[in-house]
Design a protein around this motif. Structure first.
Motif, PDB file in Angstrom:
ATOM      1  N   ALA A 183       0.811  -1.199   0.021  1.00 32.56           N
ATOM      2  CA  ALA A 183       0.076   0.009   0.046  1.00 32.56           C
ATOM      3  C   ALA A 183       0.752   1.538  -0.112  1.00 32.56           C
ATOM      4  CB  ALA A 183      -0.941   0.053   1.240  1.00 32.56           C
ATOM      5  N   LEU A 184       1.931   1.339   0.887  1.00 30.64           N
ATOM      6  CA  LEU A 184       2.637   2.588   1.005  1.00 30.64           C
ATOM      7  C   LEU A 184       3.393   2.542  -0.161  1.00 30.64           C
ATOM      8  CD1 LEU A 184       3.751   2.223   4.864  1.00 30.64           C
ATOM      9  CD2 LEU A 184       1.992   3.785   3.756  1.00 30.64           C
ATOM     10  N   VAL A 187       1.140   4.207  -2.904  1.00 29.84           N
ATOM     11  CA  VAL A 187       0.897   5.563  -2.592  1.00 29.84           C
ATOM     12  C   VAL A 187       2.334   6.413  -2.759  1.00 29.84           C
ATOM     13  CG1 VAL A 187       0.264   7.133  -0.930  1.00 29.84           C
ATOM     14  CG2 VAL A 187      -0.931   5.057  -1.204  1.00 29.84           C
ATOM     15  N   SER A 208       0.194   9.803   6.986  1.00 20.71           N
ATOM     16  CA  SER A 208      -0.673   8.637   6.827  1.00 20.71           C
ATOM     17  C   SER A 208      -0.029   7.573   7.678  1.00 20.71           C
ATOM     18  CB  SER A 208      -0.615   8.079   5.443  1.00 20.71           C
ATOM     19  OG  SER A 208      -1.134   9.077   4.538  1.00 20.71           O
ATOM     20  N   ILE A 240      -5.544  -0.001   5.493  1.00 20.43           N
ATOM     21  CA  ILE A 240      -5.788   0.670   4.088  1.00 20.43           C
ATOM     22  C   ILE A 240      -6.581   1.646   4.264  1.00 20.43           C
ATOM     23  CG2 ILE A 240      -7.108   0.097   2.015  1.00 20.43           C
ATOM     24  CD1 ILE A 240      -4.314  -1.238   2.569  1.00 20.43           C
ATOM     25  N   ILE A 243      -4.479   4.575   5.664  1.00 18.30           N
ATOM     26  CA  ILE A 243      -3.484   5.193   4.599  1.00 18.30           C
ATOM     27  C   ILE A 243      -4.081   5.983   3.420  1.00 18.30           C
ATOM     28  CG2 ILE A 243      -1.940   4.526   3.005  1.00 18.30           C
ATOM     29  CD1 ILE A 243      -1.176   2.226   4.876  1.00 18.30           C
ATOM     30  N   GLY A 244      -5.311   5.464   2.977  1.00 23.41           N
ATOM     31  CA  GLY A 244      -6.070   5.919   1.865  1.00 23.41           C
ATOM     32  C   GLY A 244      -6.711   7.252   2.424  1.00 23.41           C
ATOM     33  N   THR A 247      -4.292  10.029   3.186  1.00 24.44           N
ATOM     34  CA  THR A 247      -3.369  10.617   2.027  1.00 24.44           C
ATOM     35  C   THR A 247      -4.328  11.417   1.235  1.00 24.44           C
ATOM     36  OG1 THR A 247      -2.212   8.631   1.798  1.00 24.44           O
ATOM     37  CG2 THR A 247      -2.267  10.042  -0.266  1.00 24.44           C
ATOM     38  N   VAL A 652      -5.284   7.248  -5.484  1.00 26.57           N
ATOM     39  CA  VAL A 652      -4.296   6.744  -4.386  1.00 26.57           C
ATOM     40  C   VAL A 652      -5.171   5.926  -3.672  1.00 26.57           C
ATOM     41  CG1 VAL A 652      -3.628   7.537  -2.144  1.00 26.57           C
ATOM     42  CG2 VAL A 652      -2.960   8.872  -4.040  1.00 26.57           C
ATOM     43  N   THR A 656      -4.694   1.843  -2.638  1.00 30.52           N
ATOM     44  CA  THR A 656      -4.521   1.434  -1.384  1.00 30.52           C
ATOM     45  C   THR A 656      -5.642   0.334  -0.972  1.00 30.52           C
ATOM     46  OG1 THR A 656      -5.897   3.201  -0.525  1.00 30.52           O
ATOM     47  CG2 THR A 656      -3.549   3.559  -0.364  1.00 30.52           C
ATOM     48  N   ALA A 659      -4.568  -2.956  -2.711  1.00 31.91           N
ATOM     49  CA  ALA A 659      -3.489  -3.793  -1.908  1.00 31.91           C
ATOM     50  C   ALA A 659      -3.948  -4.769  -1.198  1.00 31.91           C
ATOM     51  CB  ALA A 659      -2.614  -2.824  -1.084  1.00 31.91           C
TER      52      ALA A 659
END
Length: 726
Positions: A183-184, A187, A208, A240, A243-244, A247, A652, A656, A659
């Motif tokens: 995921a990272l 991104v 994030s 997820i 992070i999503g 971001t 993005v 994520t 992922a």
């Protein structure tokens, strides 16, 4: 001297350096504590399907009674040893000797077996394993032993509830490491392409990751206190989602910060200007997702109910990260964050061009999109709606009635292979019997009913001293009685996780009610059946609640009724299209046998809540521009200035969620595709074409009954097709 520079010099040191530094160090401390907590989530995580049922489910009540008939918590492992031909006497002797070796592992109580199959080509053992955090290790130990000790030329499998659970846990084993890295990484690559800068992507990723550390710490604490139930599934979704979302919020803030830097050389002033401009849409967006997720608390299924506060906690941390840590980093970095493409100061006369069409100052893709929307608004939105409706037709092929547990794991599984071997040689339900709880006085009649029921291979009353999770063949003269109840174990002709087995459970429940109105039917199959039934109920209850909540938030944000109604309808239509396309992909491309019953609900909550996010980003800016320039120019101006950032945010978020597909669990792979495809569909079609074209076609009335809908509310613009001076 330039007045902007003089203002910059007068900015207090505490505002320029001390507050940003304190915020950064505070988040460093949170990450320092939250980061190591990743490795401790297993302490508060459970993947037991039965624990996620509502307390009122029949399978749950039966499980509670079943626990009263045993002195320890054990889960059965079914060991199957098979060969191509009938076992020889020597091989049978080796199999018999294996029992002592299995018991020597001291994994649980008495081992039952060897039980030869009717065709003579296989034997099975039932080995109870004490439930603990070491279940996966215990099953692996059992597999190593049986693989080495199996007669030559024969294969050994460890399956049953213990084997399947161990393989499920193994499938989730990489959820902390692999999932986050994928995921990272995705991104970071996208941000590099978008910003063509190194520092800015790192600052956004840092926001994030720190938000995720805070979320993990918060969720761990709630689970430790017993407020929530955490599973590998909700843990993966949390990572997820944080992070999503973080971001996405960061992208919106950075866009306003970059815009502010073109108006001033004072980075602190730019930080504050961007914060004020982005605070309301980010807060409204986050609140929408948080409240939508908390609507899962109305679920009867505990797994859904648990995900609500887990995911909501993640969004709260994402909001705080985007509104505190990221501005602090931007305050410290200033223009250097965008190096080597540093934004330049735009002369005052060019900052706010007077709009006639709304396309002034735009170029490239978003000028072309705005031009299309303004020239043919009705054609664009009607064509978009028809396309979405056509895609939604695929929903009729969606098979979201649950899938066999053997199909949940998408990688090679010894337990799944063992279930196949078990079905070839024994009653397919061996090791995972249906459990019937009846009154002592109705025991004989209930046993006869169960034995004669279609789909039941054999049934027997539980004797005192028997292993209550497996039983022992034969009817005891004196059954075990606890609080006036007895247990009947029924081995089904079908695999415990099959649709046929669920049909047998449904029939048993109906037949037994005529014998004992208080009779209960539980077990692995009943648990799966009750889970699916409850999930269908949750879908019908929660969807209307989520829609009403989102509608109210949009009304407050946009000071309108009509616009929010149309936005919600557009996102619902987008959800239907995403589910329709997903059904076709699952059935005809990926070849999945069906979908988990909770997939439609999770897909709805995430797609609708996150889809509305992008409409919030768009329409809040459209409203801001409409107040200055009129509705139709405001629509085109809002579309142009938000097009790049919202599209980037959509890509993005899609990346994520995609992922999640690295975790070999069918539910997560399906959710990954639904959300990733749905977000892209919403970003590219709904937000870029359908919503702007519909709003442009309706004109100022879109803000009804707000002041912008009235002539005196804002400047008006001609309805003629828009063209921009070159």
């Amino acid at each position: 001297m330039n007045p902007t520079l003089r203002h910059s010099d007068r900015t207090p040191v505490w505002l320029r350096w001390i507050i940003p530094a304190v915020l950064v160090f505070t988040w460093l401390a949170i990450a320092g504590v939250g980061g190591p907590t990743f490795g401790r989530l297993d302490e508060v995580s459970s993947n037991d399907q039965a624990s996620f049922l509502p307390a009122s489910a029949e399978a749950t009540v039966a499980q509670d009674w079943q626990a009263k008939f045993r002195d320890s918590d054990e889960i059965p492992a079914v060991i199957v040893i098979e060969g191509a031909d009938a076992l020889t006497p020597a091989q049978l002797g080796q199999a018999a000797a294996l029992k002592q070796q299995i018991e020597g592992l001291a994994l649980g109580s008495t081992v039952i077996g060897p039980i030869p199959s009717e065709d003579g080509k296989a034997v099975q053992f039932i080995a109870p394993i004490a439930e603990s955090d070491q279940l996966r290790e215990s099953v692996q130990e059992l597999r190593d032993l049986t693989a080495d000790a199996a007669p030559e030329g024969m294969q050994a499998f460890v399956t049953g509830p213990a084997g399947l659970t161990a393989d499920l846990v193994s499938a989730f084993a990489g959820i902390d490491g692999i999932l986050l890295l994928v995921a990272l990484g995705a991104v970071f690559v996208i941000l590099l392409i978008v910003y063509r800068s190194l520092l800015l992507p790192l600052a956004v990723l840092l926001t994030s990751v720190f938000a995720l550390c805070a979320a993990i710490l918060l969720v761990f604490g709630m689970a430790k206190l017993g407020w929530i139930q955490l599973s590998g599934q909700s843990q993966g979704i949390l990572s997820i989602l944080v992070i999503g979302a973080a971001t996405d919020y960061a992208l919106l803030y950075v866009a306003r910060f970059r815009e502010a830097l073109t108006h001033t050389t004072n980075r602190t002033a730019a930080v504050l200007t961007a914060w004020k401009a982005s605070f309301e849409p980010i807060l409204a967006s986050g609140a929408t997702v948080i409240i939508a997720l908390l609507c899962l608390l109305f679920s009867d299924l505990n797994s859904n109910k648990a995900l609500g506060p887990v995911a909501a906690a993640g969004i709260v941390c994402s909001l705080f990260g985007a509104l505190t840590l990221l501005p602090a980093l931007m305050a410290l970095l200033g223009r250097a964050a965008f190096w080597p493409f540093i934004p330049k100061l735009v002369p005052a006369g060019e900052r706010e061009p007077e709009l006639v069409t709304g396309l002034e100052g735009q170029k490239g893709l978003w000028r072309a999109t705005g031009s299309l929307v303004s020239r043919r608004p009705r054609t664009v939105w009607i064509a978009s709606v028809l396309l979405l409706v056509a895609a939604s037709a695929g929903v009729l092929q969606l098979k979201a009635n649950g899938v066999p547990q053997t199909d949940v794991i998408l990688t090679a599984s010894n337990a799944v292979d063992g279930q196949d071997a078990l079905a070839r040689h024994f009653d397919a339900g061996s090791g995972s019997p249906a459990v019937v709880v009846v009154d002592e006085g109705k025991a004989a009649q209930a046993l006869e009913t169960v034995e004669t029921s279609d789909g039941v291979g054999q049934a027997y009353l539980l004797a005192p001293g028997s292993v209550p999770i497996t039983g022992a063949p034969g009817t005891p003269s004196a059954p075990d009685v606890r609080e006036g109840k007895v247990l009947i174990n029924a081995t089904l002709d079908y695999a415990a996780d099959s649709a046929e087995a669920e049909g047998v459970i449904t029939s048993l429940r109906s037949e037994l009610k005529t014998v004992d109105p208080d009779a209960l039917v539980g077990g692995v199959t009943a648990t799966a059946l009750d889970t699916n039934t409850t999930a269908q109920r949750d879908l019908a209850v929660i969807i209307p609640i989520v829609l009403v909540v989102i509608l109210l938030i949009l009304m407050l944000l946009l000071r309108s009724v009509l616009a929010p109604v149309l936005l919600v309808l557009s996102v619902v239509l987008s959800y239907g299209a995403a589910m329709g396309v997903s059904a076709l992909v699952f059935n005809h491309v990926l070849g999945f046998p069906g979908a988990d019953a909770t997939v439609p609900l999770f897909g709805f909550v995430f797609l609708v809540a996150l889809g509305v996010d992008y409409n919030i980003f768009l329409m809040s800016r459209v409203r801001e521009e409409s107040l200055k320039h009129g509705t139709r120019p405001g629509i085109l101006r809002g579309l142009g200035v938000t097009g790049g950032v919202i599209t980037s945010a959509g890509v993005v978020l899609a990346a994520t969620f995609a992922a999640l597909g690295v975790i070999p669990i069918m539910f997560l792979v399906q959710l990954a595709f639904i959300v990733a495809f749905g977000v892209l569909l919403d970003t590219v079609l709904v937000r870029s074409l359908l919503v702007p074209a519909l709003a442009f076609d309706i004109g100022p009335t879109i803000w009804w009954p707000g002041k912008l809908a009235r002539p005196e509310g804002a400047a008006t613009s001609p309805r003629t097709p828009a063209t921009s001076p070159r």
